[in-house]
Design an enzyme around this catalytic site. Structure first.
Site, PDB file in Angstrom:
ATOM      1  N   ASN A 200     -45.939 -13.251  24.434  1.00 48.19           N
ATOM      2  CA  ASN A 200     -46.941 -12.198  24.199  1.00 48.19           C
ATOM      3  C   ASN A 200     -46.334 -10.806  24.067  1.00 48.19           C
ATOM      4  OD1 ASN A 200     -46.340 -12.488  26.996  1.00 48.19           O
ATOM      5  ND2 ASN A 200     -48.177 -11.336  27.526  1.00 48.19           N
TER       6      ASN A 200
ATOM      7  N   GLU B 295     -43.916 -15.360  37.371  1.00 52.35           N
ATOM      8  CA  GLU B 295     -45.047 -14.508  36.992  1.00 52.35           C
ATOM      9  C   GLU B 295     -45.910 -15.330  36.064  1.00 52.35           C
ATOM     10  OE1 GLU B 295     -47.683 -12.607  35.490  1.00 52.35           O
ATOM     11  OE2 GLU B 295     -46.214 -11.734  34.117  1.00 52.35           O
TER      12      GLU B 295
ATOM     13  N   CYS C  74     -51.183 -10.604  30.027  1.00 47.59           N
ATOM     14  CA  CYS C  74     -51.593 -11.236  31.282  1.00 47.59           C
ATOM     15  C   CYS C  74     -52.429 -10.301  32.137  1.00 47.59           C
ATOM     16  CB  CYS C  74     -50.372 -11.721  32.056  1.00 47.59           C
ATOM     17  SG  CYS C  74     -49.171 -10.432  32.432  1.00 47.59           S
TER      18      CYS C  74
ATOM     19  N   GLU D 146     -41.497  -8.480  40.552  1.00 46.90           N
ATOM     20  CA  GLU D 146     -40.501  -7.891  39.674  1.00 46.90           C
ATOM     21  C   GLU D 146     -40.662  -6.374  39.703  1.00 46.90           C
ATOM     22  OE1 GLU D 146     -41.514  -9.924  35.990  1.00 46.90           O
ATOM     23  OE2 GLU D 146     -39.933 -11.380  36.338  1.00 46.90           O
TER      24      GLU D 146
END
Length: 479
Positions: free
Chosen positions: A150, A248, A282, A460
């Site tokens: 993405n 993630e 996301c 992260e």
């Protein structure tokens, strides 16, 4: 037709088995290049190269590593137009989005971690009258980084930059759906003076190259961004091997709108948080909960804005939405629109494919707004990851919070209110790793990024990323 290559040990090379897969241009639906379908043999070559390079890279001073990574950042900047064109063509996103978000952020990611590492301080703890403890942070060794389609270079760099800055060597795999900017990165790394074998970039399917990276015994950590089901598989595979994991994963993010919000700002931002990058972020707010007293006003104004959103070829300067990333993904999104209707929902806008003149085979979808669904139906519980949102009224703060927290995901949430106490109270109660109040997607690279529940494991960003990519070692010295 152009054939991309793997980047191993500082050089481009063909896959060992000579197998390739087609790379489709989403805007046209046509194959425009081929990429290696790498296998275990290619991963072995990359690991061998990384193993050879690790003593060189890890023993460099942080200043030396930092200088090389700054040059890498500058190398992307110098080729900005080339990277922007490649990202837009490979992913289907509007050219303007790649130019203003994706590639500039990749530049920033490398520069941020290049400079952060020189300020990364060790800890010490004095034991009065006894001695002193200090903590060393050592690179892990060889790490695997697997990124999604993405935000291709944006998220690829988000992983490999801190891994490299911490002194690790990297075996990385971008998504096979969007490989092109990662392919270009090898040349930039070489020109920046990065030693051969420090960064290795393999292309191919997750079930072959990705699986081999996850299973390789010499790869000591895995950083993965992608679907929850794949994350579950990686966890089952890597955990018994005692690898460090950063996952993630998916999201089904709530956008909670109270009547006392700044309506104009909220409306403009909600349009963006719903459909940016064709809804393929996301962090998009796909479940919109609106206080009942302003629900009808919101619905009318929002649907009017959505109806006027231009869906066009990514190169069209008027395009607000381009093409979704692939034909299978387009079909998945449309299947959820069908499901929503079966579950009793009403499509207020969109819900159909768009035929763009001259690009009739492209993967274009109208942004879609659906109402009339229960908060716990499949459409409101499962990740669609496309330009589809649902809108639902609520009466009380407690009801909004209950619906927001009802999914298995917990990545991000957005909250619109002018009530400061309410804002802090709800932010504290939301099951989300990130909460935006009266805003969306405002990112400070120093802050931790990640989700709760099925949205992932670990964080992260900033010091969190550097901690993940290092092993702490405590040393005690007696006085």
């Amino acid at each position: 037709m152009e054939r991309l290559q793997n980047f191993i040990d500082g050089a481009y090379c063909d896959p060992v088995k000579g197998q390739y897969i087609d790379n489709y241009e989403p805007a046209s639906g046509k194959v425009y290049s081929q990429i290696p379908n790498s296998t275990e043999e290619d991963v072995e070559l990359a690991v061998a190269a990384a193993e050879k390079a690790f003593p060189i890279w890890s023993s460099m001073s942080t200043t030396e590593r930092s200088a090389i990574m700054v040059k890498l950042s500058e190398g992307i900047q110098a080729r900005m137009d080339e990277f922007v064109q490649a990202e837009s063509r490979d992913n289907g996103k509007p050219l303007s989005l790649a130019a203003h978000v994706d590639i500039p952020r990749a530049v920033s990611n490398f520069h941020f971690f290049a400079t952060a590492i020189v300020h990364y301080a060790s800890e010490s703890h004095n034991m009065e009258g006894v001695g002193v403890n200090y903590t060393l942070r050592k690179p892990i060794g060889i790490v695997g980084c697997i990124s999604p389609w993405n935000l291709p270079l944006y998220l690829f760099s988000w992983k490999i930059a801190p891994a490299l800055a911490a002194g690790n060597c990297v075996v990385a795999k971008p998504s096979e759906i969007t490989p092109y900017t990662s392919y270009l990165l090898g040349k930039v790394a070489k020109e920046a003076g990065m030693p051969d074998g420090v960064l290795n970039i393999l292309h191919g399917e997750g079930k072959f190259a990705g699986d081999a990276i996850v299973k390789h015994p010499k790869i000591k950590a895995i950083s993965f961004t992608g679907g929850t089901a794949t994350g579950e598989y990686i966890a089952r595979t890597a955990a018994p091997m005692f690898k460090k994991l950063s996952l993630e994963l998916g999201g089904k993010n709530p956008n909670i709108i109270f009547a006392d919000c700044d309506f104009k700002e909220m409306l403009s931002t909600t349009l963006r948080s719903s459909f940016a990058n064709q809804g393929q972020i996301c962090l998009c707010g796909s479940r919109i909960f609106v206080e009942r007293s302003i629900y009808d006003k919101f619905k009318e104004e929002f649907v009017k804005r959505v109806d006027g959103t231009v869906v066009a070829h990514p190169n069209n300067p008027e395009a607000k939405l381009g093409a979704v990333v692939s034909k299978p993904h387009m079909e998945k999104v449309l299947s959820y629109v069908k499901l929503a209707k079966e579950e009793g929902g009403t499509v207020l806008s969109g819900g159909e494919r768009v035929i763009v003149e001259g690009y009739e085979d492209g993967y274009y979808l109208r942004p879609t707004v659906i109402e009339g669904l229960s908060y716990d139906c499949r459409t409101n519980q499962e990740e669609i990851f496309g330009p589809v949102v649902t809108i639902t009224p609520f009466d009380t703060e407690e009801e909004a919070l209950m619906m927001a927290n009802s999914t298995k995901y917990g990545l991000s949430a957005t909250l619109w209110t002018s009530n400061l106490k309410r804002a802090h109270r709800i932010a504290n109660e939301l099951d989300a790793g990130i909460v935006w109040i009266n805003s969306w997607l405002v990112r400070d690279l120093r802050t931790p990024f990640g989700g709760m529940k099925a949205s992932g494991v670990g964080r992260e960003g900033g010091w969190e990323a550097l901690r993940f990519f290092t092993e702490p070692k405590n040393v005690f010295v007696k006085y």
